[in-house]
Design a protein around this motif. Structure first.
Motif, PDB file in Angstrom:
ATOM      1  N   GLY A  13       0.820  -1.200   0.000  1.00 12.06           N
ATOM      2  CA  GLY A  13       0.000   0.000   0.000  1.00 12.06           C
ATOM      3  C   GLY A  13       0.854   1.251   0.000  1.00 12.06           C
ATOM      4  N   ALA A  14       0.583   2.161   0.923  1.00 12.39           N
ATOM      5  CA  ALA A  14       1.307   3.426   1.013  1.00 12.39           C
ATOM      6  C   ALA A  14       2.783   3.224   1.354  1.00 12.39           C
ATOM      7  CB  ALA A  14       0.651   4.331   2.051  1.00 12.39           C
ATOM      8  N   ASP A  15       3.130   2.084   1.941  1.00  6.60           N
ATOM      9  CA  ASP A  15       4.518   1.817   2.298  1.00  6.60           C
ATOM     10  C   ASP A  15       5.381   1.438   1.091  1.00  6.60           C
ATOM     11  OD1 ASP A  15       4.233   2.403   4.996  1.00  6.60           O
ATOM     12  OD2 ASP A  15       3.714   0.341   5.516  1.00  6.60           O
ATOM     13  N   ALA A  16       4.762   1.285  -0.078  1.00  9.93           N
ATOM     14  CA  ALA A  16       5.531   0.951  -1.276  1.00  9.93           C
ATOM     15  C   ALA A  16       6.593   2.016  -1.539  1.00  9.93           C
ATOM     16  CB  ALA A  16       4.610   0.796  -2.478  1.00  9.93           C
ATOM     17  N   ASP A  17       6.238   3.277  -1.372  1.00 14.32           N
ATOM     18  CA  ASP A  17       7.210   4.359  -1.587  1.00 14.32           C
ATOM     19  C   ASP A  17       8.330   4.311  -0.560  1.00 14.32           C
ATOM     20  OD1 ASP A  17       5.900   5.354  -3.816  1.00 14.32           O
ATOM     21  OD2 ASP A  17       4.750   6.837  -2.668  1.00 14.32           O
ATOM     22  N   VAL A  18       8.018   3.946   0.654  1.00 13.76           N
ATOM     23  CA  VAL A  18       9.029   3.826   1.708  1.00 13.76           C
ATOM     24  C   VAL A  18      10.023   2.730   1.337  1.00 13.76           C
ATOM     25  CG1 VAL A  18       9.430   3.275   4.145  1.00 13.76           C
ATOM     26  CG2 VAL A  18       7.475   4.702   3.491  1.00 13.76           C
ATOM     27  N   PHE A  19       9.492   1.575   0.875  1.00 11.19           N
ATOM     28  CA  PHE A  19      10.372   0.490   0.480  1.00 11.19           C
ATOM     29  C   PHE A  19      11.196   0.872  -0.740  1.00 11.19           C
ATOM     30  CE2 PHE A  19      11.398  -3.303  -2.013  1.00 11.19           C
ATOM     31  CZ  PHE A  19      12.248  -3.911  -1.107  1.00 11.19           C
ATOM     32  N   TYR A  20      10.581   1.514  -1.721  1.00  9.73           N
ATOM     33  CA  TYR A  20      11.302   1.934  -2.921  1.00  9.73           C
ATOM     34  C   TYR A  20      12.476   2.838  -2.545  1.00  9.73           C
ATOM     35  CZ  TYR A  20      12.430   3.915  -7.436  1.00  9.73           C
ATOM     36  OH  TYR A  20      13.106   4.318  -8.553  1.00  9.73           O
ATOM     37  N   ASP A  21      12.227   3.799  -1.659  1.00 11.74           N
ATOM     38  CA  ASP A  21      13.305   4.694  -1.211  1.00 11.74           C
ATOM     39  C   ASP A  21      14.413   3.916  -0.504  1.00 11.74           C
ATOM     40  OD1 ASP A  21      11.995   6.895  -2.265  1.00 11.74           O
ATOM     41  OD2 ASP A  21      11.121   7.518  -0.341  1.00 11.74           O
ATOM     42  N   ALA A  22      14.044   2.965   0.342  1.00  7.46           N
ATOM     43  CA  ALA A  22      15.043   2.158   1.048  1.00  7.46           C
ATOM     44  C   ALA A  22      15.844   1.311   0.062  1.00  7.46           C
ATOM     45  CB  ALA A  22      14.367   1.265   2.092  1.00  7.46           C
ATOM     46  N   LEU A  23      15.176   0.785  -0.949  1.00  7.70           N
ATOM     47  CA  LEU A  23      15.851  -0.009  -1.975  1.00  7.70           C
ATOM     48  C   LEU A  23      16.828   0.851  -2.766  1.00  7.70           C
ATOM     49  CD1 LEU A  23      16.058  -2.767  -3.400  1.00  7.70           C
ATOM     50  CD2 LEU A  23      14.161  -2.029  -4.875  1.00  7.70           C
ATOM     51  N   ALA A  24      16.396   2.042  -3.154  1.00 10.05           N
ATOM     52  CA  ALA A  24      17.278   2.960  -3.875  1.00 10.05           C
ATOM     53  C   ALA A  24      18.478   3.340  -3.008  1.00 10.05           C
ATOM     54  CB  ALA A  24      16.509   4.205  -4.306  1.00 10.05           C
ATOM     55  N   ASP A  25      18.244   3.613  -1.743  1.00  7.82           N
ATOM     56  CA  ASP A  25      19.334   3.962  -0.820  1.00  7.82           C
ATOM     57  C   ASP A  25      20.328   2.811  -0.683  1.00  7.82           C
ATOM     58  OD1 ASP A  25      18.198   6.456  -0.388  1.00  7.82           O
ATOM     59  OD2 ASP A  25      17.352   5.927   1.578  1.00  7.82           O
TER      60      ASP A  25
END
Length: 68
Positions: A13-25
């Protein structure tokens, strides 16, 4: 959980962006080869955690379709 799922059971859900940012980092500062090794390791870790071969095959198919 927002109740929406895809064929592979997306529950971020909304945490997809949080995970995407963590993956990019996590990729920051790595070479392409290091990124590929990290991604492969991450896939194997998550696949082991999931443990459902039918689900994993569906995820592979969805990822492949998205790559074309």
């Amino acid at each position: 959980m927002n109740g929406k799922t895809t064929e592979t059971g997306d529950r971020l859900g909304a945490d997809a962006d949080v995970f995407y940012d963590a993956l990019a980092d996590a990729h920051e500062g790595l070479t392409l080869e290091q990124c590929l090794r990290m991604d492969t390791r991450l896939i194997l870790i998550l696949a082991s955690r999931i443990g459902d071969i039918d689900y994993l095959k569906a995820a592979l198919a969805a990822a492949r379709r998205g790559a074309k």
